[in-house]
Design a protein around this motif. Structure first.
Motif, PDB file in Angstrom:
ATOM      1  N   SER A 188       0.800  -1.221   0.000  1.00  0.00           N
ATOM      2  CA  SER A 188       0.000   0.000   0.000  1.00  0.00           C
ATOM      3  C   SER A 188       0.835   1.275   0.000  1.00  0.00           C
ATOM      4  N   SER A 189       2.131   1.146   0.157  1.00  0.00           N
ATOM      5  CA  SER A 189       2.971   2.339   0.214  1.00  0.00           C
ATOM      6  C   SER A 189       4.157   2.208  -0.724  1.00  0.00           C
ATOM      7  N   LYS A 190       4.556   3.339  -1.262  1.00  0.00           N
ATOM      8  CA  LYS A 190       5.686   3.377  -2.173  1.00  0.00           C
ATOM      9  C   LYS A 190       6.909   3.876  -1.423  1.00  0.00           C
ATOM     10  N   PRO A 191       8.052   3.199  -1.532  1.00  0.00           N
ATOM     11  CA  PRO A 191       9.245   3.647  -0.807  1.00  0.00           C
ATOM     12  C   PRO A 191       9.695   5.027  -1.267  1.00  0.00           C
ATOM     13  N   THR A 192      10.208   5.802  -0.335  1.00  0.00           N
ATOM     14  CA  THR A 192      10.700   7.129  -0.667  1.00  0.00           C
ATOM     15  C   THR A 192      12.040   7.017  -1.385  1.00  0.00           C
ATOM     16  N   ALA A 193      12.467   8.127  -1.971  1.00  0.00           N
ATOM     17  CA  ALA A 193      13.749   8.135  -2.673  1.00  0.00           C
ATOM     18  C   ALA A 193      14.892   7.822  -1.714  1.00  0.00           C
ATOM     19  N   GLU A 194      14.780   8.315  -0.468  1.00  0.00           N
ATOM     20  CA  GLU A 194      15.820   8.062   0.536  1.00  0.00           C
ATOM     21  C   GLU A 194      15.854   6.588   0.920  1.00  0.00           C
ATOM     22  N   GLU A 195      14.677   5.959   1.032  1.00  0.00           N
ATOM     23  CA  GLU A 195      14.612   4.538   1.365  1.00  0.00           C
ATOM     24  C   GLU A 195      15.191   3.680   0.246  1.00  0.00           C
ATOM     25  N   VAL A 196      14.926   4.069  -0.997  1.00  0.00           N
ATOM     26  CA  VAL A 196      15.488   3.336  -2.134  1.00  0.00           C
ATOM     27  C   VAL A 196      17.000   3.439  -2.141  1.00  0.00           C
ATOM     28  N   LEU A 197      17.506   4.644  -1.877  1.00  0.00           N
ATOM     29  CA  LEU A 197      18.956   4.864  -1.845  1.00  0.00           C
ATOM     30  C   LEU A 197      19.600   4.069  -0.713  1.00  0.00           C
ATOM     31  N   GLN A 198      18.961   4.086   0.456  1.00  0.00           N
ATOM     32  CA  GLN A 198      19.480   3.336   1.611  1.00  0.00           C
ATOM     33  C   GLN A 198      19.514   1.843   1.312  1.00  0.00           C
ATOM     34  N   THR A 199      18.460   1.340   0.649  1.00  0.00           N
ATOM     35  CA  THR A 199      18.408  -0.076   0.287  1.00  0.00           C
ATOM     36  C   THR A 199      19.568  -0.450  -0.630  1.00  0.00           C
ATOM     37  N   LYS A 200      19.849   0.402  -1.600  1.00  0.00           N
ATOM     38  CA  LYS A 200      20.944   0.141  -2.535  1.00  0.00           C
ATOM     39  C   LYS A 200      22.296   0.159  -1.821  1.00  0.00           C
ATOM     40  N   ARG A 201      22.457   1.097  -0.883  1.00  0.00           N
ATOM     41  CA  ARG A 201      23.726   1.196  -0.153  1.00  0.00           C
ATOM     42  C   ARG A 201      23.959  -0.048   0.701  1.00  0.00           C
ATOM     43  N   ILE A 202      22.911  -0.491   1.403  1.00  0.00           N
ATOM     44  CA  ILE A 202      23.045  -1.671   2.258  1.00  0.00           C
ATOM     45  C   ILE A 202      23.301  -2.913   1.412  1.00  0.00           C
ATOM     46  N   ALA A 203      22.596  -3.025   0.293  1.00  0.00           N
ATOM     47  CA  ALA A 203      22.780  -4.188  -0.589  1.00  0.00           C
ATOM     48  C   ALA A 203      24.209  -4.240  -1.126  1.00  0.00           C
ATOM     49  N   ALA A 204      24.780  -3.073  -1.410  1.00  0.00           N
ATOM     50  CA  ALA A 204      26.128  -3.021  -1.984  1.00  0.00           C
ATOM     51  C   ALA A 204      27.186  -3.538  -1.020  1.00  0.00           C
ATOM     52  N   ILE A 205      26.965  -3.345   0.283  1.00  0.00           N
ATOM     53  CA  ILE A 205      27.976  -3.804   1.244  1.00  0.00           C
ATOM     54  C   ILE A 205      27.632  -5.170   1.832  1.00  0.00           C
ATOM     55  N   ARG A 206      26.349  -5.555   1.763  1.00  0.00           N
ATOM     56  CA  ARG A 206      25.979  -6.886   2.235  1.00  0.00           C
ATOM     57  C   ARG A 206      26.468  -7.976   1.289  1.00  0.00           C
ATOM     58  N   VAL A 207      26.913  -7.583   0.110  1.00  0.00           N
ATOM     59  CA  VAL A 207      27.363  -8.566  -0.877  1.00  0.00           C
ATOM     60  C   VAL A 207      28.512  -9.412  -0.336  1.00  0.00           C
TER      61      VAL A 207
END
Length: 208
Positions: free
Chosen positions: A138-157
């Motif tokens: 029901s909710s769309k992630p904010t631009a900041e949440e999308v950016l945070q997700t990408k940052r975490i994914a990049a280091i969780r690799v």
């Protein structure tokens, strides 16, 4: 293969293998250690240092396929479901693992979305769980949440690469199916695999 190589029956090899597993696990467990907070910070990859300098650990898990138990209750205990009693079981396993006791005050623990139910346990220890924002229909992630997700994914690799090395072992590989009689030895099997992985080259270079 072992039976053919050593001229033994398969039943004899199976007996010796099961008897040896716990002993080998005890030996290789010495190669698995939790570094101190100072050691972590001294060796923290460059990718972490700007935004996640207080990161002390990345927590993750992987599934191991097993043969279907004949007992209905045992089958239910192996199901990977969200919510309800199964979630409480996951929390108890997490608490009993000793992971929380290793965390210095003020530490950051990185995780994926599936670990949201342990956030309160980390907060009780004065630590922070950092994970991507939950995705709701029901909710769309904010631009900041999308950016945070990408940052975490990049280091969780990095932890994904560690798990990938464990998956190189055929017995716990991505398409393996563990015989029902070996379920009680899975902790030993994973311990042995982890110890052997720690004998290999570094996961990443000092420049990553």
């Amino acid at each position: 293969m072992l039976a053919l190589h050593f001229g033994l029956s398969e039943s004899s090899v199976t007996k010796y293998f099961k008897k040896t597993l716990p002993k080998v696990a005890i030996c290789l467990n010495q190669l698995i250690r939790w570094p101190s907070a100072d050691e972590v910070r001294e060796n923290l990859p460059i990718a972490f240092r700007k935004r996640y300098s207080k990161a002390i650990s990345i927590i993750d898990c992987f599934e191991i396929q097993i043969e279907k138990p004949s007992n209905a209750l045992h089958q239910a205990l192996t199901w990977d479901t969200e919510g309800g009693p199964q979630t409480q079981l996951h929390i108890r396993v997490f608490e009993d693992s000793g992971f929380l006791d290793k965390l210095p005050l003020g530490s950051i623990v990185l995780a994926d979305r599936g670990f949201k139910n342990i956030a309160h346990l980390l907060e009780q220890r004065g630590c922070t769980l950092l994970r991507p924002a939950s995705v709701g229909s029901s909710s769309k992630p904010t631009a900041e949440e999308v950016l945070q997700t990408k940052r975490i994914a990049a280091i969780r690799v990095h932890v994904e690469r560690c798990i990938g090395k464990l998956r190189d072992f055929k017995m716990i590989g991505p398409h393996s199916c563990v015989d029902i009689s070996y379920i009680k030895f899975l902790d030993n099997i994973v311990t042995i695999a982890c110890g052997l992985v720690n004998l290999k080259d570094c996961i990443f270079s000092n420049q990553v």
